[in-house]
Design an enzyme around this catalytic site. Structure first.
Site, PDB file in Angstrom:
ATOM      1  N   GLY A  12      10.884   5.686  17.894  1.00 21.45           N
ATOM      2  CA  GLY A  12      11.154   4.949  19.128  1.00 21.45           C
ATOM      3  C   GLY A  12      11.086   5.885  20.317  1.00 21.45           C
ATOM      4  N   ASP A  13      11.198   5.326  21.522  1.00 19.84           N
ATOM      5  CA  ASP A  13      11.177   6.107  22.772  1.00 19.84           C
ATOM      6  C   ASP A  13       9.874   6.874  22.956  1.00 19.84           C
ATOM      7  OD1 ASP A  13      13.887   5.371  22.965  1.00 19.84           O
ATOM      8  OD2 ASP A  13      14.495   7.153  21.843  1.00 19.84           O
ATOM      9  N   GLU A  14       8.787   6.357  22.453  1.00 23.37           N
ATOM     10  CA  GLU A  14       7.506   7.077  22.528  1.00 23.37           C
ATOM     11  C   GLU A  14       6.842   6.932  23.885  1.00 23.37           C
ATOM     12  OE1 GLU A  14       8.162   4.741  20.222  1.00 23.37           O
ATOM     13  OE2 GLU A  14       7.966   5.587  18.211  1.00 23.37           O
ATOM     14  N   LYS A  18       5.863   2.399  29.393  1.00 19.10           N
ATOM     15  CA  LYS A  18       4.871   2.853  30.373  1.00 19.10           C
ATOM     16  C   LYS A  18       3.480   2.318  30.014  1.00 19.10           C
ATOM     17  CE  LYS A  18       1.805   6.271  31.786  1.00 19.10           C
ATOM     18  NZ  LYS A  18       1.408   7.516  32.401  1.00 19.10           N
ATOM     19  N   ALA A  39      16.512  -2.185  23.060  1.00 18.22           N
ATOM     20  CA  ALA A  39      15.305  -1.528  23.581  1.00 18.22           C
ATOM     21  C   ALA A  39      15.660  -0.860  24.898  1.00 18.22           C
ATOM     22  CB  ALA A  39      14.204  -2.554  23.824  1.00 18.22           C
ATOM     23  N   GLY A  40      14.979   0.227  25.203  1.00 15.65           N
ATOM     24  CA  GLY A  40      15.187   0.878  26.502  1.00 15.65           C
ATOM     25  C   GLY A  40      13.843   1.377  26.970  1.00 15.65           C
ATOM     26  N   HIS A  41      13.069   0.493  27.571  1.00 13.03           N
ATOM     27  CA  HIS A  41      11.707   0.854  27.964  1.00 13.03           C
ATOM     28  C   HIS A  41      11.707   1.317  29.420  1.00 13.03           C
ATOM     29  CE1 HIS A  41       9.969  -1.927  24.587  1.00 13.03           C
ATOM     30  NE2 HIS A  41      10.651  -0.905  24.133  1.00 13.03           N
ATOM     31  N   THR A  42      11.433   2.605  29.614  1.00 13.98           N
ATOM     32  CA  THR A  42      11.443   3.167  30.966  1.00 13.98           C
ATOM     33  C   THR A  42      10.106   2.920  31.637  1.00 13.98           C
ATOM     34  OG1 THR A  42      12.779   4.924  30.054  1.00 13.98           O
ATOM     35  CG2 THR A  42      11.955   5.252  32.296  1.00 13.98           C
ATOM     36  N   THR A 315      22.045   4.160  25.662  1.00 13.32           N
ATOM     37  CA  THR A 315      23.323   4.802  25.355  1.00 13.32           C
ATOM     38  C   THR A 315      23.633   6.010  26.233  1.00 13.32           C
ATOM     39  OG1 THR A 315      22.215   6.234  23.770  1.00 13.32           O
ATOM     40  CG2 THR A 315      23.110   4.171  22.908  1.00 13.32           C
ATOM     41  N   GLY A 430       2.422  12.009  32.754  1.00 15.69           N
ATOM     42  CA  GLY A 430       3.570  11.805  33.638  1.00 15.69           C
ATOM     43  C   GLY A 430       4.052  10.380  33.498  1.00 15.69           C
TER      44      GLY A 430
HETATM   45  P1  GDP Z   1       9.898   3.410  25.107  1.00 11.68           P
HETATM   46  O1  GDP Z   1      11.194   2.827  24.662  1.00 11.68           O
HETATM   47  O2  GDP Z   1       8.929   3.629  23.997  1.00 11.68           O
HETATM   48  O3  GDP Z   1       9.299   2.667  26.269  1.00 11.68           O
HETATM   49  O4  GDP Z   1      10.207   4.891  25.642  1.00 11.68           O
HETATM   50  P2  GDP Z   1      11.398   5.353  26.617  1.00 11.68           P
HETATM   51  O5  GDP Z   1      11.231   4.716  27.926  1.00 11.68           O
HETATM   52  O6  GDP Z   1      12.705   5.199  25.920  1.00 11.68           O
HETATM   53  O7  GDP Z   1      11.143   6.924  26.661  1.00 11.68           O
HETATM   54  C1  GDP Z   1       9.972   7.465  27.147  1.00 11.68           C
HETATM   55  C2  GDP Z   1      10.334   8.445  28.251  1.00 11.68           C
HETATM   56  O8  GDP Z   1       9.190   9.192  28.602  1.00 11.68           O
HETATM   57  C3  GDP Z   1      10.739   7.768  29.549  1.00 11.68           C
HETATM   58  O9  GDP Z   1      11.631   8.620  30.239  1.00 11.68           O
HETATM   59  C4  GDP Z   1       9.415   7.645  30.309  1.00 11.68           C
HETATM   60  O10 GDP Z   1       9.574   7.500  31.713  1.00 11.68           O
HETATM   61  C5  GDP Z   1       8.824   8.945  29.965  1.00 11.68           C
HETATM   62  N1  GDP Z   1       7.381   9.056  29.977  1.00 11.68           N
HETATM   63  C6  GDP Z   1       6.447   8.225  29.466  1.00 11.68           C
HETATM   64  N2  GDP Z   1       5.235   8.814  29.516  1.00 11.68           N
HETATM   65  C7  GDP Z   1       5.440  10.047  30.069  1.00 11.68           C
HETATM   66  C8  GDP Z   1       4.589  11.163  30.321  1.00 11.68           C
HETATM   67  O11 GDP Z   1       3.395  11.146  30.038  1.00 11.68           O
HETATM   68  N3  GDP Z   1       5.162  12.279  30.849  1.00 11.68           N
HETATM   69  C9  GDP Z   1       6.498  12.347  31.161  1.00 11.68           C
HETATM   70  N4  GDP Z   1       6.973  13.476  31.674  1.00 11.68           N
HETATM   71  N5  GDP Z   1       7.327  11.316  30.908  1.00 11.68           N
HETATM   72  C10 GDP Z   1       6.794  10.197  30.363  1.00 11.68           C
END
Ligand code: GDP
Length: 440
Positions: A12-14, A18, A39-42, A315, A430
């Site tokens: 998870g958190d991959e 984004k 879920a915690g999708h950033t 969390t 990024g």
């Molecule tokens: P998700 O649950 O799979 O959507 O993943 P999360 O949001 O929990 O964690 C992914 C983290 O990586 C978040 O802080 C995103 O903003 C960050 N992120 C995603 N792609 C990149 C990247 O290419 N570079 C950086 N530095 N951060 C990224």
């Protein structure tokens, strides 16, 4: 055209949020098909930074219909809060549809999630305490409460005599019967009364009424029209209850194949399966994690990782971090049926002179293997077999074409691709939408 699944290759958190937000620019619908507010999708885009728990990651695009499928654990309170937050941050009201067949996470599910983790003490699973395991347990022992029945009861306008309200009250009483034995006996808590839970549920029913639809029919109609649908997975392959590191798994299938079930899509419509993986590893919660780092090395990677360090969106816990694990990722991509890979967070590794990659596991008996074992004790006893690549020692966050990446970064990507055995088509440098490179 057709369905694109965006799913996790690891724990998870991959960075699925984004990638989904990015691809949703060219899609007509984004559907969540499993999991819930754990879920915690950033997402970082022109509107700001968001940590979506319940809403699909297509909510920032006006043309996208965002669907909560029947397989989702619907935390309606969280969903309504998130809609409010989006509006407060200037995001136009998203198009949202909630399946009438989805089931609701009840306050009692969250309560049991907390009580059980507390009871387990050192043996706890690291639950996000969003009620997910008790919710799915109830669903499969047929004690769940469906959106359709709550909506029908809510329409009764408070007429408590209505048959729908009576039926809902009976459902709640049946749901609580066994729990009310466990509450005092096992958890030393007072029992719950169904009648006390009813008003809140009816209020939720009224609040979500405008969004409720037969989403299976809606999605099938979009497919008939030749539209593009993104199925957005939550967590990753290694947290799948059947194929993951059981019992350190989540309670619904995290696989692309389950999108057919949890969203209600024809299986053959899922043409592209994008497995998302980071250029290193991160993991929230318990369970085997062979490449895990500790001490100063871990702290540095954790601080530099993601968009604001590797801390859980739900969390706030520090995530466990480690080097890229080719054994786990190859396995994760295989069980996902990945047709391509999106590699995120490549920029994070720019501080390293050399970058280790785990290419195999050294087992407790000294033998090496490239197999991801079913036995979690075997995984826990394994050490990573590492090879080292040269780092690029620079900030690549401003690079916009793959060919413009430093040669060492390209070699790193190409080596991972060879080890995973699936083409890496997207490279993310990024958190922002534009910080993304396509590979031919
Ligand atoms: P998700 O649950 O799979 O959507 O993943 P999360 O949001 O929990 O964690 C992914 C983290 O990586 C978040 O802080 C995103 O903003 C960050 N992120 C995603 N792609 C990149 C990247 O290419 N570079 C950086 N530095 N951060 C990224």
């Amino acid at each position: 055209m057709g369905v694109i699944a965006v799913v996790g290759a690891n724990w998870g958190d991959e960075g699925k949020g984004k990638i989904t937000d990015l691809l949703a620019g060219g899609a007509d619908a984004v559907v969540r098909y499993q999991g819930g507010s754990n879920a915690g999708h950033t997402i970082v885009n022109g509107f700001g930074k968001f940590g979506l728990n319940m809403l699909p990651s297509g909510v920032f695009h006006a043309q996208v219909v965002n669907v909560i499928g029947p397989g989702v654990a619907l935390d309606a309170t969280r969903l309504l809060e998130e809609i409010g937050q989006l509006s407060a941050q200037g995001v136009p009201e998203p198009r949202l549809r909630i399946s009438d067949r989805a089931q609701l996470v009840l306050p009692v599910h969250k309560l049991f999630d907390e009580l059980e983790e507390e009871r387990l003490g050192d043996r706890r699973f690291g639950s996000t305490k969003r009620g997910i395991a008790p919710f799915y347990a109830d669903k499969y022992v047929k004690l769940g409460v469906r959106v359709a029945e709550v909506a029908q009861a809510a329409q009764a306008n408070g007429a408590t005599e209505s048959a729908a309200v009576t039926r809902l009250l009976e459902r709640l009483e049946t749901n609580l019967a066994a729990k009310n034995v466990l509450l005092p006996q096992l958890y030393h808590c007072a029992p719950l009364q169904a009648a006390e839970l009813l008003p809140q549920l009816l209020q939720i029913g009224r609040a979500i009424a405008p969004y409720i639809a037969d989403t299976g029919e809606l999605l099938r109609e979009l497919l008939r029209e030749g539209r593009t649908i993104i199925a957005e997975g939550q967590l990753g392959a290694l947290r799948d209850p059947d194929h993951g590191i059981y019992p350190y798994v989540t309670s619904s299938s995290t696989l692309a194949g389950f999108a057919a079930v949890g969203a209600g899509l024809p299986p053959q419509s899922i043409g592209r399966i994008i497995a998302v993986t980071k250029a290193y590893s991160s993991c929230v919660g318990a369970g085997p994690f062979v490449t895990e780092l500790f001490g100063g090395e871990a702290e540095e990677l954790r601080r530099r990782g993601g968009s604001a360090g590797e801390y859980g969106v739900v969390t706030g816990r520090p995530r466990r971090v480690g080097w890229f694990d080719a054994v786990a990722t190859r396995y994760g991509c295989a069980v996902q049926g990945a047709t391509e890979v999106a590699l995120t967070n490549l920029d994070v590794l720019g501080y390293l002179d050399t970058i280790p990659i785990c290419t195999g596991y050294v087992q407790a008996n000294g033998a090496t293997t490239e197999r991801f074992a079913a036995d979690t004790a075997e995984l826990e006893g394994a050490r990573p077999l590492l090879e080292t690549m040269q780092g690029w020692r620079s900030d690549i966050g401003g690079v916009r074409r793959y060919a413009d990446l430093p040669a060492q970064a390209q070699r790193y990507v190409e080596r991972l691709e060879t080890l995973i055995g699936v083409p890496i088509r997207i490279v993310s440098v990024g958190p922002g939408r534009d910080m993304t490179l396509e590979r031919p």
